[in-house]
Write a protein that holds these residues in place. Structure first.
Motif, PDB file in Angstrom:
ATOM      1  N   THR A 121       0.830  -1.210   0.000  1.00  0.00           N
ATOM      2  CA  THR A 121       0.000   0.000   0.000  1.00  0.00           C
ATOM      3  C   THR A 121       0.859   1.253   0.000  1.00  0.00           C
ATOM      4  O   THR A 121       0.610   2.193  -0.768  1.00  0.00           O
ATOM      5  CB  THR A 121      -0.938  -0.004   1.227  1.00  0.00           C
ATOM      6  OG1 THR A 121      -1.726  -1.199   1.203  1.00  0.00           O
ATOM      7  CG2 THR A 121      -1.843   1.205   1.228  1.00  0.00           C
ATOM      8  N   LEU A 122       1.866   1.273   0.856  1.00  0.00           N
ATOM      9  CA  LEU A 122       2.750   2.436   0.917  1.00  0.00           C
ATOM     10  C   LEU A 122       3.532   2.614  -0.384  1.00  0.00           C
ATOM     11  O   LEU A 122       3.791   3.746  -0.794  1.00  0.00           O
ATOM     12  CB  LEU A 122       3.703   2.317   2.109  1.00  0.00           C
ATOM     13  CG  LEU A 122       3.047   2.533   3.467  1.00  0.00           C
ATOM     14  CD1 LEU A 122       3.972   2.060   4.580  1.00  0.00           C
ATOM     15  CD2 LEU A 122       2.680   3.996   3.648  1.00  0.00           C
ATOM     16  N   ASN A 123       3.895   1.513  -1.027  1.00  0.00           N
ATOM     17  CA  ASN A 123       4.566   1.613  -2.326  1.00  0.00           C
ATOM     18  C   ASN A 123       3.676   2.315  -3.344  1.00  0.00           C
ATOM     19  O   ASN A 123       4.130   3.186  -4.082  1.00  0.00           O
ATOM     20  CB  ASN A 123       4.976   0.236  -2.853  1.00  0.00           C
ATOM     21  CG  ASN A 123       6.291  -0.227  -2.283  1.00  0.00           C
ATOM     22  OD1 ASN A 123       7.189   0.564  -2.018  1.00  0.00           O
ATOM     23  ND2 ASN A 123       6.416  -1.522  -2.088  1.00  0.00           N
ATOM     24  N   PHE A 124       2.408   1.939  -3.390  1.00  0.00           N
ATOM     25  CA  PHE A 124       1.477   2.582  -4.324  1.00  0.00           C
ATOM     26  C   PHE A 124       1.296   4.063  -4.022  1.00  0.00           C
ATOM     27  O   PHE A 124       1.092   4.873  -4.923  1.00  0.00           O
ATOM     28  CB  PHE A 124       0.112   1.885  -4.306  1.00  0.00           C
ATOM     29  CG  PHE A 124       0.079   0.622  -5.109  1.00  0.00           C
ATOM     30  CD1 PHE A 124       0.355   0.629  -6.469  1.00  0.00           C
ATOM     31  CD2 PHE A 124      -0.229  -0.580  -4.504  1.00  0.00           C
ATOM     32  CE1 PHE A 124       0.320  -0.534  -7.218  1.00  0.00           C
ATOM     33  CE2 PHE A 124      -0.266  -1.753  -5.238  1.00  0.00           C
ATOM     34  CZ  PHE A 124       0.002  -1.735  -6.598  1.00  0.00           C
ATOM     35  N   ILE A 125       1.390   4.421  -2.747  1.00  0.00           N
ATOM     36  CA  ILE A 125       1.207   5.820  -2.353  1.00  0.00           C
ATOM     37  C   ILE A 125       2.487   6.634  -2.546  1.00  0.00           C
ATOM     38  O   ILE A 125       2.452   7.754  -3.068  1.00  0.00           O
ATOM     39  CB  ILE A 125       0.732   5.901  -0.885  1.00  0.00           C
ATOM     40  CG1 ILE A 125      -0.674   5.290  -0.747  1.00  0.00           C
ATOM     41  CG2 ILE A 125       0.747   7.339  -0.369  1.00  0.00           C
ATOM     42  CD1 ILE A 125      -1.105   5.068   0.694  1.00  0.00           C
ATOM     43  N   LEU A 126       3.618   6.086  -2.118  1.00  0.00           N
ATOM     44  CA  LEU A 126       4.856   6.866  -2.050  1.00  0.00           C
ATOM     45  C   LEU A 126       5.702   6.850  -3.326  1.00  0.00           C
ATOM     46  O   LEU A 126       6.365   7.845  -3.632  1.00  0.00           O
ATOM     47  CB  LEU A 126       5.711   6.377  -0.873  1.00  0.00           C
ATOM     48  CG  LEU A 126       5.090   6.552   0.518  1.00  0.00           C
ATOM     49  CD1 LEU A 126       5.989   5.944   1.580  1.00  0.00           C
ATOM     50  CD2 LEU A 126       4.825   8.016   0.811  1.00  0.00           C
TER      51      LEU A 126
END
Length: 106
Positions: free
Chosen positions: A57-62
């Motif tokens: 999830t953080l990869n998709f956001i950051l």
């Protein structure tokens, strides 16, 4: 730079960030292994799944905003969550306060 040359110079800040994640990860290992030895494999599985979901999830956001540094921060945050999870679980399951009290009561 000495060993690999100047092509990798731009990767040095990301490497430093990843080392923070690795330092956090080294704290995770002893707690997770202890919990597995105590028979809490299912709890560790849940922790790994939650950490993987957080990382993804953080990869998709950051990543779209920060690129490779975003990926490194995603790794750091996911490892922090995983390590905090197993440390809390370890101290809840092991009940270290009761064990220490028994040792000092003798």
């Amino acid at each position: 730079l000495f060993a690999l040359g100047g092509e990798y110079e731009r990767a040095i800040p990301v490497f430093h960030l990843l080392m923070i994640g690795v330092a956090i990860l080294t704290l995770n290992g002893p707690y997770a292994q202890s919990l597995i030895a105590m028979g809490f494999e299912k709890h560790i599985l849940y922790q790994v799944i939650a950490s993987a979901i957080a990382n993804l999830t953080l990869n998709f956001i950051l990543i779209p905003r920060y690129g490779i540094k975003g990926a490194a921060w995603s790794f750091i945050i996911a490892q922090f969550i995983a390590t905090l999870w197993v440390m809390i679980l370890f101290y809840r399951k092991y009940d270290i306060k009761r064990k220490v009290k028994l040792v000092y009561d003798r």
